[in-house]
Design a protein around this motif. Structure first.
Motif, PDB file in Angstrom:
ATOM      1  N   THR A 106       0.709  -0.706  -0.517  1.00 12.92           N
ATOM      2  CA  THR A 106      -0.200   0.156   0.112  1.00 12.92           C
ATOM      3  C   THR A 106       1.020   1.469  -0.012  1.00 12.92           C
ATOM      4  O   THR A 106       1.916   1.824   0.339  1.00 12.92           O
ATOM      5  N   LEU A 107       0.153   2.164  -1.090  1.00  6.58           N
ATOM      6  CA  LEU A 107       1.640   4.029  -1.191  1.00  6.58           C
ATOM      7  C   LEU A 107       0.339   4.963  -0.260  1.00  6.58           C
ATOM      8  O   LEU A 107      -0.782   4.765  -0.511  1.00  6.58           O
ATOM      9  N   ARG A 108       1.662   5.195   0.583  1.00 10.87           N
ATOM     10  CA  ARG A 108       0.675   6.390   1.996  1.00 10.87           C
ATOM     11  C   ARG A 108       1.208   7.424   1.367  1.00 10.87           C
ATOM     12  O   ARG A 108       2.416   7.955   0.769  1.00 10.87           O
ATOM     13  N   GLN A 109       0.140   8.681   1.905  1.00 15.41           N
ATOM     14  CA  GLN A 109       0.202   9.673   1.311  1.00 15.41           C
ATOM     15  C   GLN A 109       1.526  10.028   2.208  1.00 15.41           C
ATOM     16  O   GLN A 109       1.845  10.172   3.484  1.00 15.41           O
ATOM     17  N   LEU A 110       2.925  10.733   2.212  1.00 12.98           N
ATOM     18  CA  LEU A 110       4.034  12.261   3.130  1.00 12.98           C
ATOM     19  C   LEU A 110       3.058  12.936   3.178  1.00 12.98           C
ATOM     20  O   LEU A 110       3.024  13.886   2.398  1.00 12.98           O
ATOM     21  N   PRO A 111       3.741  13.420   4.153  1.00 12.68           N
ATOM     22  CA  PRO A 111       3.731  14.612   4.741  1.00 12.68           C
ATOM     23  C   PRO A 111       4.265  15.535   4.282  1.00 12.68           C
ATOM     24  O   PRO A 111       5.279  15.723   3.455  1.00 12.68           O
ATOM     25  N   SER A 112       4.419  16.527   4.826  1.00 10.54           N
ATOM     26  CA  SER A 112       5.174  18.126   4.706  1.00 10.54           C
ATOM     27  C   SER A 112       6.488  18.827   5.106  1.00 10.54           C
ATOM     28  O   SER A 112       5.258  18.778   7.021  1.00 10.54           O
ATOM     29  N   VAL A 113       6.881  18.894   5.647  1.00 15.04           N
ATOM     30  CA  VAL A 113       8.172  19.303   6.439  1.00 15.04           C
ATOM     31  C   VAL A 113       7.422  20.883   7.076  1.00 15.04           C
ATOM     32  O   VAL A 113       8.084  21.717   8.377  1.00 15.04           O
ATOM     33  N   HIS A 114       6.206  21.550   6.234  1.00 19.24           N
ATOM     34  CA  HIS A 114       5.831  22.747   6.489  1.00 19.24           C
ATOM     35  C   HIS A 114       4.446  22.371   7.677  1.00 19.24           C
ATOM     36  O   HIS A 114       4.077  23.193   7.803  1.00 19.24           O
ATOM     37  N   ASP A 115       4.421  21.411   7.539  1.00 20.44           N
ATOM     38  CA  ASP A 115       3.322  20.934   8.879  1.00 20.44           C
ATOM     39  C   ASP A 115       3.733  20.735  10.066  1.00 20.44           C
ATOM     40  O   ASP A 115       5.534  20.787   9.839  1.00 20.44           O
ATOM     41  N   ALA A 116       3.237  20.730  11.209  1.00 23.99           N
ATOM     42  CA  ALA A 116       3.290  20.861  12.178  1.00 23.99           C
ATOM     43  C   ALA A 116       4.059  19.198  12.758  1.00 23.99           C
ATOM     44  O   ALA A 116       3.435  18.567  12.054  1.00 23.99           O
ATOM     45  N   ALA A 117       5.379  19.767  13.851  1.00 23.72           N
ATOM     46  CA  ALA A 117       5.610  18.902  14.007  1.00 23.72           C
ATOM     47  C   ALA A 117       4.616  17.455  14.657  1.00 23.72           C
ATOM     48  O   ALA A 117       3.874  18.204  15.477  1.00 23.72           O
ATOM     49  N   SER A 118       5.183  16.153  14.415  1.00 27.83           N
ATOM     50  CA  SER A 118       4.058  14.991  14.984  1.00 27.83           C
ATOM     51  C   SER A 118       4.449  13.903  15.729  1.00 27.83           C
ATOM     52  O   SER A 118       4.119  12.996  16.597  1.00 27.83           O
ATOM     53  N   LEU A 119       6.343  14.347  15.708  1.00 21.04           N
ATOM     54  CA  LEU A 119       6.554  12.714  16.887  1.00 21.04           C
ATOM     55  C   LEU A 119       8.080  14.069  16.824  1.00 21.04           C
ATOM     56  O   LEU A 119       8.715  15.005  16.214  1.00 21.04           O
ATOM     57  N   ASP A 120       8.828  13.188  17.560  1.00 18.64           N
ATOM     58  CA  ASP A 120      10.188  14.033  18.146  1.00 18.64           C
ATOM     59  C   ASP A 120      11.797  14.364  17.281  1.00 18.64           C
ATOM     60  O   ASP A 120      12.412  14.857  16.898  1.00 18.64           O
ATOM     61  N   LEU A 121      11.171  13.486  17.242  1.00 20.50           N
ATOM     62  CA  LEU A 121      12.273  12.557  15.858  1.00 20.50           C
ATOM     63  C   LEU A 121      12.766  12.109  14.525  1.00 20.50           C
ATOM     64  O   LEU A 121      12.518  10.669  14.633  1.00 20.50           O
TER      65      LEU A 121
END
Length: 322
Positions: A50-65
């Protein structure tokens, strides 16, 4: 030939030379970096079909590292690097993380091997695999991963495992001192091997490789990054704000991309700190010492010429898509 004729001939020769140099610059300047639609998706080990959409670095961070690993034909070296990386990260259970492997158009099945390895050995780890359709160069793979990472801190780490991954704690500590995790400050911390220059890790390398290393350092000082002792170590940490500022403006995908990022950081006033890290030579390097050193010199000239002529503006947003 009298003096007037001589000066006229010299002026004509200068103008012709400058014109030829400018057209050479146009010919050698790489086209804008881009992303193909398929490259904006990733696969995960739990459901590799399954191919899933990548997020963008311009979105808010959703994890630490986020750990971004550029990989080109790395089926042999990647398993060891992943093992040491995940072993260390597991010792910090409160730190959320992802590993983003960017297969840079490999011909040895690196992406499939990474998915299989992750599924068999690390089924619970947050590992994402992106496959670029064509080989872009290390800088292109790093840029792609950085533009689609979710972490508040974004680490670039080579697939060969030459840098000891546990030293990420040193980089994180230095970054927190400059740009606290709860702030939106920009900062970069880079692993440095400068302290190893007189040790066996470097001394035992070939005389040609060491000669080219010192020559590159001299050129880099002239180019404006003499304040950085080791520009080429593949272990660099960025705050999310710094990644947003730097990677959309990156032009070069070849080995010299580190220098471009550091020059951009200097121009934009983003602080850069160096931290000594443990490093060792690993067999299987993709670097051709003479050929790639000459390419780095050429690309450095292209970089500085385009910047000085303002063909590459410091503030332009170059997030290109197809």
């Amino acid at each position: 030939m009298d003096q007037t004729q001589f000066l006229y001939a010299a002026l004509v020769a200068l103008l012709v030379g400058l014109t030829l140099a400018y057209f050479a610059l146009l010919a050698w300047t790489p086209p804008p970096l881009y992303e193909l639609p398929s490259e904006k998706r990733y696969r995960a080990p739990k459901d590799p079909e399954t191919l899933r959409q990548l997020p963008s670095v311009h979105d808010a961070a959703s994890l630490d590292l986020s750990v971004i690993i550029p990989a080109y034909n790395e089926t042999k070296r990647l398993p060891s690097m992943l093992s040491s990386t995940l072993e260390h990260l597991a010792s910090f259970p409160k730190r959320s993380f992802e590993i983003l492997i960017v297969d840079d158009g490999s011909s040895d099945g690196t992406a499939a091997a990474a998915l299989k390895l992750a599924g068999n050995e690390y089924p619970d780890a947050d590992i994402r695999v992106v496959q670029l359709e064509h080989n872009r160069g290390k800088g292109g793979a790093v840029r792609h991963g950085m533009l689609h990472a979710r972490g508040g801190r974004l680490l670039m780490a080579d697939a060969d495992g030459a840098s000891r991954f546990a030293d990420v704690e040193l980089l994180l500590e230095a970054l927190d001192a400059i740009a606290p995790a709860d702030s939106d400050a920009s900062a970069v911390v880079i692993g440095s091997r400068a302290h190893l220059v007189k040790t066996e890790a470097v001394v035992k390398r070939s005389a040609l490789r060491n000669f080219l290393m010192y020559g590159l350092h001299t050129v880099l000082r002239i180019a404006g990054v003499g304040h950085v002792s080791d520009t080429q170590c593949g272990f660099k940490l960025f705050s999310r704000a710094a990644a947003r500022a730097l990677f959309p403006r990156q032009h070069l995908a070849t080995w010299i991309f580190d220098v471009e990022l550091l020059l951009l950081a200097k121009t934009l006033g983003i602080p850069v700190a160096e931290v000594p890290v443990t490093w060792h030579e690993v067999a299987g390097s993709k670097l051709s010492v003479v050929r790639d050193s000459l390419q780095m010199l050429r690309d450095l000239l292209i970089l500085r010429a385009n910047q000085l002529l303002r063909r590459w503006g410091e503030t332009e947003d170059r997030l290109k898509t197809d």
